[in-house]
Enzyme design. Sequence first.
Site, PDB file in Angstrom:
ATOM      1  CB  SER A 140      64.778  35.073  96.375  1.00 49.05           C
ATOM      2  OG  SER A 140      64.114  34.419  95.509  1.00 49.05           O
ATOM      3  CG  ASP A 280      61.595  31.426  94.981  1.00 49.98           C
ATOM      4  OD1 ASP A 280      60.494  31.386  95.325  1.00 49.98           O
ATOM      5  OD2 ASP A 280      62.120  32.782  94.664  1.00 49.98           O
ATOM      6  CG  ASP A 282      61.087  34.684  98.569  1.00 51.89           C
ATOM      7  OD1 ASP A 282      61.390  33.986  97.402  1.00 51.89           O
ATOM      8  OD2 ASP A 282      61.140  35.925  98.259  1.00 51.89           O
ATOM      9  CG  ASP A 284      59.793  35.846  94.905  1.00 55.75           C
ATOM     10  OD1 ASP A 284      60.264  34.756  94.655  1.00 55.75           O
ATOM     11  OD2 ASP A 284      60.452  36.956  94.828  1.00 55.75           O
TER      12      ASP A 284
END
Length: 490
Positions: A140, A280, A282, A284
């Site tokens: 993340s 961020d 990834d 999400d």
Amino acid sequence: MVSSMTKTQSCISDGYMAKSERLKTEQESNLVPSLLSLPKTPLFGTDGIRGKVGELLTAPLALQIGFWAGIVLRDHARTSGPVILGQDSRNSSDMLAMALSSGLTAAGVEVWYLGLCPTPCVAYLTSITEAIGGVMISASHNPPADNGIKLFGADGTKLSKALQAKIESGLRGHVATISSIGNCGRHYARTELVADYGQYLQQPLQPQVNLQGMKIVLDVAWGAAVGLAPEIFTQMGADVICLHNQADGDRINLNCGSTHLDILAAAVQEHNADMGFAFDGDADRVLAVDQTGRPVNGDYILYLWGSHLQEQKQLPDNLIVSTVMANLGFEKAWQKRGGKLIRTAVGDQHVQAEMLKTGGMLGGEQSGHILCCHYGITGDGLLTALHLAAVVKAAGISLGEMIDQSFQNYPQLLRNVRVEDREKRLDWENNEPVKRAITQAETAMGDIGRILVRASGTEPVIRVMVEAADTELVNYWTKELVAQVQEHIA
């Protein structure tokens, strides 16, 4: 839309025999990591298994995680199907992907490998196909040296704690026998499925909404959204300016993305843009800045999106679910609109669980994890950014004006105290001097402030948050509590 095809077979030549004696023999011969190398504290944290590559996360451990995840997912699946596997741009993600796929195929599970993609892409594709689960390799917002393994159930939501516990039991050698495996699974490259996710993001907004006439800056943090984010916003009609828009495992999240908004803010002002979004690693989660470069965190996103849904009569009980980190100013303003705010523990899985329990349709975190059940099943930075831009377009005023008309934050400070010792970090609540200091601070502040101290589930830190109507109180008690944690735990 989704179908199997002939690709390169990938499996461990001998696989794993179904009997515990075979597993024991392999452990004794060092073909898998020694159980003694695992930390005594739980492997699964707030968001999967996360740590420094080469220390906690190694290829042998990833292989075992893949194997036991395959066994558990297969044994609890209603039908046979693949596991969907994606990754971010970290240098270690390729290695972990291959190890996980080897473990999954050794467990007799088919793998659909997406390559570079956002975490919500794995969740979405898992939910709409016959997949029995999903795996995303990402840490993340963490720095490049870290990585993580996130697991999803067949419905695309975060894997339940009960199934995580079963996987960990296997990793720790607490499973006496496993069911018969039979043939190895196969590994298929299915990178074309990422485009289906991109279409899914746009479909609810088209053709009624477009972003024509809006100039938007995107900071994709050298991460998982480098391909999708600019493409989708451009297709929606926006004039797009991109920052950090190549997949770069050496620089992912470094001084950019959702944890570092300065460069995005400067770019928005330089290009006279309407707004900017920072993702961020990834993708999400997302944070925004308005046309002046002012940060717009998850509390403001929830308030603005919630107000829009409330006006459309699409927000049952006018309910928003957030966490203990949500600002008091946000809560009071939402209540003034006739809304209700429920707080949960930190972590989007706790928010999602409360939404399922209460029937809530909108929830999220101050850090930018936003869940809207009208459009998605998990926190999704790209989805959130598209809809916030659409809300601003529909309002006919600037994002900054919308923020000015929303609420004033109570002063809040969040400090991270680095604690490398995992066991001391997770056991901080039993530290008497720190507990006494917190009690003293809470007594002194009374009902005009809040204190939150917690161990991060994603980083080796203890987070100290103080919030109050008075800035001096916030500064004083933050300094005091940080000093106590540094002296008695760090």
